[in-house]
Design a protein around this motif. Structure first.
Motif, mmCIF file in Angstrom:
data_model
loop_
_atom_site.group_PDB
_atom_site.id
_atom_site.type_symbol
_atom_site.label_atom_id
_atom_site.label_comp_id
_atom_site.label_asym_id
_atom_site.label_seq_id
_atom_site.Cartn_x
_atom_site.Cartn_y
_atom_site.Cartn_z
ATOM 1 N N LEU A 101 -2.741 -16.049 -0.114
ATOM 2 C CA LEU A 101 -3.869 -16.390 -0.936
ATOM 3 C C LEU A 101 -3.329 -16.449 -2.403
ATOM 4 O O LEU A 101 -4.343 -17.243 -3.438
ATOM 5 C CB LEU A 101 -5.397 -15.411 -1.390
ATOM 6 N N ARG A 102 -2.123 -16.230 -2.720
ATOM 7 C CA ARG A 102 -1.344 -16.776 -3.606
ATOM 8 C C ARG A 102 -2.091 -16.162 -4.954
ATOM 9 O O ARG A 102 -2.553 -16.846 -5.645
ATOM 10 C CB ARG A 102 -1.592 -17.892 -4.335
ATOM 11 N N VAL A 103 -1.979 -14.577 -4.555
ATOM 12 C CA VAL A 103 -2.166 -14.369 -5.288
ATOM 13 C C VAL A 103 -1.606 -14.241 -7.125
ATOM 14 O O VAL A 103 -0.491 -13.707 -6.515
ATOM 15 C CB VAL A 103 -2.786 -12.699 -5.249
ATOM 16 N N ASP A 104 -1.923 -13.828 -8.633
ATOM 17 C CA ASP A 104 -1.219 -13.722 -9.439
ATOM 18 C C ASP A 104 -0.295 -12.396 -9.056
ATOM 19 O O ASP A 104 -0.203 -11.840 -8.637
ATOM 20 C CB ASP A 104 -2.119 -13.498 -10.599
ATOM 21 N N TYR A 105 0.954 -12.966 -9.854
ATOM 22 C CA TYR A 105 2.024 -11.918 -9.632
ATOM 23 C C TYR A 105 2.085 -10.636 -10.052
ATOM 24 O O TYR A 105 2.338 -9.376 -9.863
ATOM 25 C CB TYR A 105 3.356 -12.419 -10.037
ATOM 26 N N GLN A 106 1.352 -10.895 -11.438
ATOM 27 C CA GLN A 106 0.862 -9.183 -12.165
ATOM 28 C C GLN A 106 -0.001 -8.531 -11.562
ATOM 29 O O GLN A 106 -0.003 -6.959 -11.754
ATOM 30 C CB GLN A 106 0.557 -9.737 -13.574
ATOM 31 N N LEU A 107 -0.596 -9.371 -10.840
ATOM 32 C CA LEU A 107 -1.827 -8.307 -10.024
ATOM 33 C C LEU A 107 -1.446 -7.594 -9.273
ATOM 34 O O LEU A 107 -1.431 -6.888 -8.260
ATOM 35 C CB LEU A 107 -2.898 -9.677 -9.373
ATOM 36 N N THR A 108 -0.519 -8.536 -7.966
ATOM 37 C CA THR A 108 0.444 -7.333 -7.240
ATOM 38 C C THR A 108 1.224 -6.342 -7.544
ATOM 39 O O THR A 108 1.735 -5.447 -6.762
ATOM 40 C CB THR A 108 1.491 -8.888 -6.318
ATOM 41 N N GLN A 109 1.849 -6.644 -8.255
ATOM 42 C CA GLN A 109 2.653 -5.737 -9.115
ATOM 43 C C GLN A 109 2.060 -5.097 -9.709
ATOM 44 O O GLN A 109 2.673 -3.545 -9.182
ATOM 45 C CB GLN A 109 3.318 -6.329 -9.979
ATOM 46 N N TRP A 110 0.564 -4.582 -10.185
ATOM 47 C CA TRP A 110 -0.287 -3.324 -10.187
ATOM 48 C C TRP A 110 -1.048 -2.800 -8.727
ATOM 49 O O TRP A 110 -0.666 -1.623 -8.431
ATOM 50 C CB TRP A 110 -1.376 -3.705 -11.234
ATOM 51 N N LEU A 111 -1.030 -3.839 -8.154
ATOM 52 C CA LEU A 111 -1.150 -3.174 -6.759
ATOM 53 C C LEU A 111 -0.340 -2.343 -6.071
ATOM 54 O O LEU A 111 -0.162 -1.618 -5.035
ATOM 55 C CB LEU A 111 -1.594 -4.457 -5.933
ATOM 56 N N ALA A 112 0.892 -2.522 -5.919
ATOM 57 C CA ALA A 112 2.114 -2.256 -5.803
ATOM 58 C C ALA A 112 2.135 -0.557 -5.635
ATOM 59 O O ALA A 112 2.767 0.562 -5.724
ATOM 60 C CB ALA A 112 3.613 -3.154 -5.687
ATOM 61 N N ALA A 113 2.129 -0.884 -7.190
ATOM 62 C CA ALA A 113 2.645 0.484 -8.207
ATOM 63 C C ALA A 113 1.119 1.570 -8.168
ATOM 64 O O ALA A 113 1.436 2.617 -7.862
ATOM 65 C CB ALA A 113 2.038 -0.038 -9.866
ATOM 66 N N ALA A 114 -0.447 1.135 -7.661
ATOM 67 C CA ALA A 114 -1.688 1.965 -7.294
ATOM 68 C C ALA A 114 -1.132 2.331 -6.040
ATOM 69 O O ALA A 114 -1.016 3.624 -5.658
ATOM 70 C CB ALA A 114 -2.850 0.715 -7.565
ATOM 71 N N LEU A 115 -0.937 1.339 -5.360
ATOM 72 C CA LEU A 115 -0.685 1.875 -3.714
ATOM 73 C C LEU A 115 0.520 3.036 -3.559
ATOM 74 O O LEU A 115 0.159 4.221 -2.727
ATOM 75 C CB LEU A 115 -0.608 0.657 -2.529
ATOM 76 N N PHE A 116 1.545 2.762 -4.091
ATOM 77 C CA PHE A 116 2.805 3.539 -4.204
ATOM 78 C C PHE A 116 2.687 5.293 -4.661
ATOM 79 O O PHE A 116 3.159 6.333 -4.236
ATOM 80 C CB PHE A 116 4.153 3.068 -4.091
ATOM 81 N N GLY A 117 2.179 4.846 -6.451
ATOM 82 C CA GLY A 117 1.946 5.814 -7.006
ATOM 83 C C GLY A 117 1.388 6.886 -6.902
ATOM 84 O O GLY A 117 1.213 8.176 -6.860
ATOM 85 N N VAL A 118 -0.497 6.138 -6.335
ATOM 86 C CA VAL A 118 -1.442 6.873 -6.018
ATOM 87 C C VAL A 118 -2.187 6.838 -4.437
ATOM 88 O O VAL A 118 -2.700 7.817 -4.134
ATOM 89 C CB VAL A 118 -2.778 6.237 -7.138
ATOM 90 N N GLY A 119 -1.758 5.980 -4.166
ATOM 91 C CA GLY A 119 -2.488 5.587 -2.441
ATOM 92 C C GLY A 119 -2.023 6.172 -1.655
ATOM 93 O O GLY A 119 -2.314 7.143 -0.883
ATOM 94 N N LEU A 120 -0.475 6.566 -1.345
ATOM 95 C CA LEU A 120 0.762 7.425 -0.845
ATOM 96 C C LEU A 120 0.416 9.008 -0.771
ATOM 97 O O LEU A 120 -0.063 9.696 0.616
ATOM 98 C CB LEU A 120 1.712 7.377 -0.905
ATOM 99 N N PRO A 121 0.174 9.543 -2.038
ATOM 100 C CA PRO A 121 0.070 10.938 -2.287
ATOM 101 C C PRO A 121 -1.395 11.452 -1.622
ATOM 102 O O PRO A 121 -1.621 12.487 -1.026
ATOM 103 C CB PRO A 121 0.386 11.106 -3.255
ATOM 104 N N LEU A 122 -2.630 10.576 -1.699
ATOM 105 C CA LEU A 122 -4.337 10.217 -1.316
ATOM 106 C C LEU A 122 -3.744 10.333 0.530
ATOM 107 O O LEU A 122 -4.968 11.197 0.559
ATOM 108 C CB LEU A 122 -4.557 9.465 -1.982
ATOM 109 N N LEU A 123 -3.462 9.065 0.491
ATOM 110 C CA LEU A 123 -3.076 9.095 2.125
ATOM 111 C C LEU A 123 -2.330 10.423 2.472
ATOM 112 O O LEU A 123 -3.060 10.575 3.546
ATOM 113 C CB LEU A 123 -2.308 8.632 2.159
ATOM 114 N N GLY A 124 -1.903 11.238 2.575
ATOM 115 C CA GLY A 124 -0.899 12.405 2.476
ATOM 116 C C GLY A 124 -2.538 13.493 2.477
ATOM 117 O O GLY A 124 -2.544 14.744 4.013
ATOM 118 N N LEU A 125 -3.419 13.189 1.283
ATOM 119 C CA LEU A 125 -4.203 14.520 1.663
ATOM 120 C C LEU A 125 -5.346 14.274 2.266
ATOM 121 O O LEU A 125 -6.235 15.065 2.834
ATOM 122 C CB LEU A 125 -4.810 14.589 -0.106
#
Length: 278
Positions: A101-125
């Motif tokens: 979908l050619r998502v904006d580069y800055q949005l993919t950057q924030w998605l990766a940050a949210a996923l690794f910074g919050v998503g993975l710890p939340l996944l452990g819970l």
């Protein structure tokens, strides 16, 4: 990102071994092999990150990291926590959609940050209470987890976007050339506006001697944000959304062919396709 994940992996490896030693337990064969898989995939991600500095393709790097971590979770789920397969598969699918979908580069950057910074710890819970969840509740947890990550990424993306007024009245190029004022201005360029391209060729075998512009013209109306008379980096095409030029300037095709003509002598034929995100 590679450095952060590598550091986290080292700490996780060290603390896991210390915990096992205190409990007088050893790592199982499967867990040791899964650890190797994680290290291999993270090493591949670091290699790709470094390679983009030399060979380009940096706009894909965050989607690639999401795909690699998702693949690691799928492999982990095959031998351990089965719900990890679904979470990993959803991450792999999301990374493919980001590129398709050619998502904006800055949005993919924030998605990766949210996923690794919050998503993975939340996944452990979530996995901690997964055995007590019914199928519908587990599916709801997966959907809620994905929505939370997306909302956090969108919030960060919106907060860091340019602070200019996108509804400001644009001015014509002729007015901008006559009266250049300090501050922010939006300059409107109509279809057919000339945009000469000056190409400088440098190398160990060939180099250009004189700058002769290549005549180009706009095929769509363009608006550019100027700050103190200099392009600031934001633009929009045909009245669409405002975008940043970073990683929205792509060259999907470049063909160079060297020929020796009997009449004109040696020459180089070049075919170039440039795409600017709309």
């Amino acid at each position: 990102m590679g450095g952060v994940l590598t550091t986290a992996g080292l700490f996780d490896y060290r603390f896991t071994r210390r915990l096992r030693w205190r409990q007088d337990r050893t790592l199982s064969f499967v867990q040791r092999q899964l650890t190797k898989v994680w290290w291999i995939l993270m090493g591949l991600g670091v290699l790709m990150s470094v390679a983009t500095l030399f060979y380009g393709g940096g706009y894909m790097i965050f989607a690639a990291w999401i795909f690699l971590v998702g693949l690691a979770l799928v492999i982990h789920g095959l031998f351990s926590e089965q719900p990890l397969e679904w979470y990993g598969a959803s991450m792999m699918l999301a990374s493919v959609l980001l590129l398709a979908l050619r998502v904006d580069y800055q949005l993919t950057q924030w998605l990766a940050a949210a996923l690794f910074g919050v998503g993975l710890p939340l996944l452990g819970l979530i996995l901690r209470y997964q055995p007590q969840m019914r199928r519908l509740m587990a599916l709801s947890a997966l959907v809620g987890w994905g929505l939370l990550v997306c909302l956090m990424a969108e919030a960060g993306y919106q907060m860091t976007r340019g602070s200019f007024d996108p509804q400001a009245e644009p001015i014509r190029l002729a007015d901008f050339a006559v009266d250049q004022v300090r501050g922010e201005q939006i300059v409107s360029l109509p279809v057919g506006s000339p945009v000469p391209l000056y190409l400088i060729w440098e190398g160990n075998l060939l180099q250009s001697s004189e700058l002769e512009p290549i005549p180009l013209r706009l095929s769509q109306p363009l608006e550019i944000l100027m700050r103190d008379g200099v392009p600031e980096g934001h633009y929009r095409i045909g009245g669409g959304e405002w975008r940043e030029i970073s990683y929205n300037f792509r060259v999907p095709r470049l063909t160079i062919q060297a020929l020796i003509d009997k009449e004109t002598g040696p020459r180089i034929d070049t075919s170039l396709r440039v795409e600017i995100g709309e």
